[in-house]
Design an enzyme around this catalytic site. Structure first.
Site, PDB file in Angstrom:
ATOM      1  N   SER A 185      37.906  63.503  38.106  1.00  0.00           N
ATOM      2  CA  SER A 185      37.141  64.410  37.255  1.00  0.00           C
ATOM      3  C   SER A 185      36.292  63.644  36.243  1.00  0.00           C
ATOM      4  O   SER A 185      35.530  62.763  36.605  1.00  0.00           O
ATOM      5  CB  SER A 185      38.094  65.407  36.580  1.00  0.00           C
ATOM      6  OG  SER A 185      37.386  66.436  35.937  1.00  0.00           O
ATOM      7  N   ASP A 351      36.401  72.004  46.005  1.00  0.00           N
ATOM      8  CA  ASP A 351      36.220  71.830  44.565  1.00  0.00           C
ATOM      9  C   ASP A 351      34.794  72.209  44.188  1.00  0.00           C
ATOM     10  O   ASP A 351      33.832  71.643  44.705  1.00  0.00           O
ATOM     11  CB  ASP A 351      36.486  70.374  44.178  1.00  0.00           C
ATOM     12  CG  ASP A 351      36.172  70.100  42.711  1.00  0.00           C
ATOM     13  OD1 ASP A 351      36.311  71.040  41.898  1.00  0.00           O
ATOM     14  OD2 ASP A 351      35.804  68.966  42.387  1.00  0.00           O
ATOM     15  N   HIS A 418      39.985  70.843  42.976  1.00  0.00           N
ATOM     16  CA  HIS A 418      39.528  69.807  42.041  1.00  0.00           C
ATOM     17  C   HIS A 418      40.540  68.676  41.873  1.00  0.00           C
ATOM     18  O   HIS A 418      40.179  67.507  41.857  1.00  0.00           O
ATOM     19  CB  HIS A 418      39.232  70.460  40.686  1.00  0.00           C
ATOM     20  CG  HIS A 418      38.639  69.513  39.691  1.00  0.00           C
ATOM     21  ND1 HIS A 418      37.513  68.777  39.947  1.00  0.00           N
ATOM     22  CD2 HIS A 418      39.030  69.178  38.425  1.00  0.00           C
ATOM     23  CE1 HIS A 418      37.215  68.027  38.894  1.00  0.00           C
ATOM     24  NE2 HIS A 418      38.132  68.251  37.963  1.00  0.00           N
TER      25      HIS A 418
END
Length: 441
Positions: A185, A351, A418
């Site tokens: 991320s 994601d 994600h």
């Protein structure tokens, strides 16, 4: 008037000051070897250590870490530094929900203290992992001054170099192990920056100890807004979430569209609607167990958390004073490609935060030549794939991968969101182990 000799009074005063210093000043203590944890039945079946490393003496800034030794061959297996996103998310999230050696018994939870179970798909099957709470203010990391909590991308990178050097000084048995830095991320902004900083530190400063950097990896990484945000909108359109009309309008009037949505900026919500949506996601029952567990006094005592250094533990402390002063890592990736450091970039293909659409676009922008064409790679949960087959049924394809010049591997993980290993732990362990070994996926 006291009859105590002047010299004696001096030494008594000095002793008193020293005792006050020992009592009131937080000092780095020895790492804590943890054999048992509240919620886990019996002794831990792996080696776990926790501790603090002071990275800014003037402000008493300490980074907290969890260190898990490899279950295979800790003396030779790679040493991995894992960081979460945010910025401000605790690496405990990675341990408990993604690739660490234990997890919550979510299905069996009723109320009270959560139960911990061993996770057989842990990445510590093949590597030693330092899970770090970075930047200062995330997880159990802390500072003793207000100034010490102020951080930024570049400051976090420099502190992590200090952390690694100090940690390896205290753990010299791992100095020769291959070192990899990685995460997911928002840490996509930190990982390549840290890798380059380590490279420069080794080559230019020559400061001991030298760090044996061998590569880096990033999952669903934030890289450059012009690719990340545009990729999110194209992803939504491709998934049928945006109509053709909305998609065309978004392309024409993207700034206006971004103001009415998260605009790809999920770690720092730009408006109330986006913020409420993200909060709803963060408040899922699955993640709530980490709050119950990490804020339990017995757990904190077991982990060696210093009393008074941290209030409520948060999975993601998004309110820390933080400056985002690295706006793109494209040039940094290019520099690392020229230096030849192996890299693994992967996406969960479901994601929408930092989608595979945006990731593939920024990789293409590096203008690297393809050395292994786009192909499926076998999944441990499926039958082996016949790579020579001219026609593959979608249900038989586990994942896709391609390789580029200068040791860059890109992979997708089918059906993952994600936090990719959280959704597909077996597949992600297989991917990670293969890449670490130097074998093609």
């Amino acid at each position: 008037m006291s009859t105590m000799p002047t010299m004696a009074r001096f030494w008594c005063s000095l002793l008193l000051l020293w005792l006050c210093y020992l009592v009131l000043s937080p000092v780095d203590s020895s790492p804590v070897a943890i054999m048992h944890l509240p919620g886990f039945d019996g002794p831990l079946p792996f080696s776990l250590e926790t501790g603090y490393v002071e990275v800014d003496e003037s402000n008493g800034a300490h980074l907290f870490y969890y260190f898990v030794e490899s279950e295979k061959d800790p003396k030779r297996d790679p040493l991995v530094l894992w960081m979460q996103g945010g910025p401000g998310c605790s690496s405990l999230s990675g341990i408990l929900y993604e690739m660490g050696p234990f997890r919550f018994d979510i299905q069996g939870y009723r109320r009270g203290h959560p139960t911990l179970l061993y996770r057989p798909e842990t990445w510590t099957k093949v590597s030693n992992i330092i899970f770090i709470d970075s930047p200062i203010g995330s997880g159990f990391s802390y500072a003793t001054t207000e100034e010490g909590f102020k951080s930024s991308d570049t400051k976090a990178v420099k502190m992590q170099v200090v952390f690694l050097k100090k940690w390896l000084h205290e753990h010299p048995q791992f100095l020769s192990n291959p070192l990899y830095v990685g995460g997911e991320s928002y840490s996509g902004m930190i990982i390549p920056s840290l890798a380059l900083e380590i490279h420069l530190s080794n080559k230019e400063s020559g400061e001991e100890p030298l760090l044996n950097l061998k590569g880096y990896f990033a999952g669903n990484p934030m890289t450059a807004d012009r690719f990340d945000s545009a990729g999110t909108i194209r992803f939504f359109h491709g998934m049928g979430i945006l109509s053709d009309e909305l998609y065309e309008n978004a392309k024409k009037f993207y700034p206006q569209f971004a103001k009415e949505s998260c605009g790809g900026n999920y770690s720092d919500p730009p408006n109330a609607l986006c913020r409420e949506s993200i909060q709803a996601i963060d408040n899922r029952d699955t993640y709530q167990l980490s709050y119950v567990w990490a804020n339990d006094e017995g757990v904190r005592e077991s982990l060696g958390i210093r009393q008074g250094t941290k209030g409520e533990w948060k999975r993601c402390a998004l309110d820390i004073p933080y400056t985002r002063d690295i706006t793109s890592t494209l040039e940094i990736h290019s520099r690392l490609r020229r230096e030849g450091y192996p890299a693994l970039i992967y996406n969960g293909d479901h994601d929408s935060v930092f989608s595979f659409v945006g990731t593939q676009a920024w990789i293409r922008s590096l203008n690297l030549s393809i050395t292994d064409d786009w192909r499926p790679w076998p999944s441990p949960s499926l039958e082996p794939i016949n790579l020579r087959a001219k026609c593959l049924h979608p249900m038989n394809v586990g994942r896709f991968t391609t390789s580029y010049s200068t040791n860059l591997t890109y992979a997708t993980v089918k059906g993952a969101g994600h936090t990719t290993p959280e959704y597909k732990p077996k597949e992600c362990l297989a991917m990670f182990a293969k890449w670490l070994s130097g074998e093609p996926l």
